[in-house]
Design an enzyme around this catalytic site. Sequence first.
Site, mmCIF file in Angstrom:
data_model
loop_
_atom_site.group_PDB
_atom_site.id
_atom_site.type_symbol
_atom_site.label_atom_id
_atom_site.label_comp_id
_atom_site.label_asym_id
_atom_site.label_seq_id
_atom_site.Cartn_x
_atom_site.Cartn_y
_atom_site.Cartn_z
ATOM 1 N N HIS B 277 23.683 43.239 0.358
ATOM 2 C CA HIS B 277 24.909 43.650 1.044
ATOM 3 C C HIS B 277 26.084 43.723 0.079
ATOM 4 C CE1 HIS B 277 26.772 39.605 1.478
ATOM 5 N NE2 HIS B 277 25.551 39.170 1.692
ATOM 6 N N GLU B 323 27.571 42.338 6.074
ATOM 7 C CA GLU B 323 26.646 41.254 6.429
ATOM 8 C C GLU B 323 27.407 39.994 6.798
ATOM 9 O OE1 GLU B 323 24.118 37.705 5.920
ATOM 10 O OE2 GLU B 323 25.911 38.195 4.773
#
Lengths: 454, 454
Positions: B277, B323
């Site tokens: 991420h 995330e």
Amino acid sequence: MKKRLLLAFSLLVTGAQAQSPDSVTIRKIYNEVLTNSPSYEWLRHLTQQIGPRLSGSEGAQKAVDWTKQLMEQQGFDRVFLQEVMVPHWVRGAKEVAYIQNGKQKITVPIAALGGSVATPTKGIEAQVIEVKSFQELRDLGAGKVKGKIVFYNRPMDPTKLNTFEAYAGAVDQRGNGATEAARLGAVGTIVRSMTTVLDDNPHTGSMRYATGVPLIPSAAISTNGAERLSKMLKDNPGLTFYFKQNCETLPDAKSYNVVGEIKGSEKPDEIIVVGGHLDSWDIGQGAHDDGSGCMQSIEVLRALKALGIKPKRTLRAVMFMNEENGLRGGIGYADYAKKNNENHIAAVESDNGGFTPRGFGIVGTPEQRAKAIAWKPLLAPYGLHEIGAGSGGADIGPLAQLGTVLFGFKPDSQRYFDFHHAGIDRFESVNKRELELGAASMAALVYLLDQHGL
Amino acid sequence: MKKRLLLAFSLLVTGAQAQSPDSVTIRKIYNEVLTNSPSYEWLRHLTQQIGPRLSGSEGAQKAVDWTKQLMEQQGFDRVFLQEVMVPHWVRGAKEVAYIQNGKQKITVPIAALGGSVATPTKGIEAQVIEVKSFQELRDLGAGKVKGKIVFYNRPMDPTKLNTFEAYAGAVDQRGNGATEAARLGAVGTIVRSMTTVLDDNPHTGSMRYATGVPLIPSAAISTNGAERLSKMLKDNPGLTFYFKQNCETLPDAKSYNVVGEIKGSEKPDEIIVVGGHLDSWDIGQGAHDDGSGCMQSIEVLRALKALGIKPKRTLRAVMFMNEENGLRGGIGYADYAKKNNENHIAAVESDNGGFTPRGFGIVGTPEQRAKAIAWKPLLAPYGLHEIGAGSGGADIGPLAQLGTVLFGFKPDSQRYFDFHHAGIDRFESVNKRELELGAASMAALVYLLDQHGL
């Protein structure tokens, strides 16, 4: 639903398996070390308060005194010193080095190699011949080498997964480079530091001279310095390199191994050693190399004692002196053992850094190895997957002649040579949990050796 | 002599085994990454030039633009963005906090938790009630909690070998602590930072509010601060705690997943994802979390391409957005996949730090797991011993509904929570070799998935 029941059942079975007495004790050992270990604070004292501990130095003597006292404070059954005479090499004033490229003068970081002679007081300045191997040097011949500084520039191979293999594949340049170069009339050698990192830290380490060959000064250059020198030589092969170092070998000095012991309750004559080396190079704090191994070894005995585990066999934590430039402590320890008819069944050394545990290398007969490998299911849950033939450790090596089975603690090797023998091998480079896990892994192995022999 | 011959023979056999096409290719992958990888320099740029990348921030947008450009420069077949709307929480001016103990005023380091509301402009000052669990809090009841600041102080369990388990056992305090406390009338919460280290770094992280419960401000306190507060509370339960934080949730912002693709030559409709991420918390540089995973994912595709390996299936490096505080990128990616009827056979995520590789966790059917576990002999020589049922990764999690097999890259976990969500998760905390070994391990797995499917 059926699936869930099955799952629950299989978890029960796993749980039941995990309840073997050995696995219960090993779990307790890890809990004790991960919860109550003072080893990280001990390491802080050894590295920050005492500092560098090269054989023969004041730091080495302080470390002997302090670890003796520390083990006495732990209430071990016996703490004693073993006298050994050690080489006494001193660096003297900090080295100076530069590349002289026409009018351009570029200072580069170097460190004299341990055991090297000094340069003349005014230093040495000479043209440079770069090689990657002894073969390449010999092919050049005396005609091209005479009067020059040989620059060894073969890097450690970054593709080796185990960095110790990469080290082994490059360290001949440091150990024997001066002798090989002197045979062809070189006046000095500069060796690329033994690390895969590109930075400005020279990494020292020991070198030897052969008899009958001139003693020429030898120094390590930082990897960035080596890269720069190599690049500049391509443009101007006629440039010169200047260096000055002030090291000196003094008469051998008196020093000691420090030994702490817990007496065995059933087989006191069977001894199990766990150790590291107390000496370190002079330019860092010897945190990974090998303050970690020493503090872990004392922690092994402390943790077992704290848990009320009374060993059947006699356990010894040994702080070996002089691994770095002589191995006199390791040799001396085995000599004492032989003289005293001691029966050392196993020895465990931690001298590969205070990093996260991976396993143990074993030196012994196939049967002895097989017995230890059979403990893998007990140790693998703690990340110890790599248990098999390997190397033991320099200090415990001489015990092999006495039939002792050797175990080398094997932490993850990836970061070791970033710090090894360099000024940055300091307390901050050691992680508390990683250090403790190493100690717990060693304690678990020592416990199994004590319980089951070999 | 015979023994030596036997040894030589067995070495030959081992050598021959090592020559399977898969093992040869995997060796090449490691060589390529360990010799030529630019991933560490990429990480330097992402962390030091771009810096923090919280969803909705300028840094996040810069990271989107830069990774898109970076993948285009690698000559991947296609690089594209996937639009997602993300939460946009901002910290505002730095927090202030102190313990007021009679006339003694002790400043302590705190960081507002992501998603928290601000305190009133003048801050909050109240008495403190320390608890270690929600049960303890509920047992105290509203009578003792009302009007107070609840201080959650249950540490991560240091005896867990896998630190993620220790995290999972403590993080409820951060995620739900404010809501639990607010139900009983508390005016704020202070949560012990999620780390086993004792230091002065507060570790932020996300928290949620439940509907119908007052929104009270919530902050993480450094572990040293927590220890100090706890100790002082024992002496003086009537002391007060003051804190002021200035955070704010703005309207959702437009952002993107960044996807780079190499088209499959035989089965282009079967897609294998490798990703991390791109967003990070705002107080560090997001080096381990998760700059490492992003750079490794791009490196997987770069290395395979550099080696001339033409994948059968389509490979995608995905930089997931958000995330940390919403998972909108992960959810959005799976939504796009579903809408476009894409067949994702496998997804590999690296979001556990750029540390030395240990293995992969697998989420799939027992048959799929067994197939991957059968690759262990090819991967164990590279330190990948822990291959089995486990967790995949937050961002790839939503792909499970589509039948995708998930793989979570599992590096050594010991140092992760030293840095996680703290100001010290910076470039310097990542080791070059460890980062590269992670990328090579992921590339080896992706290669096997591509060659053999699942």
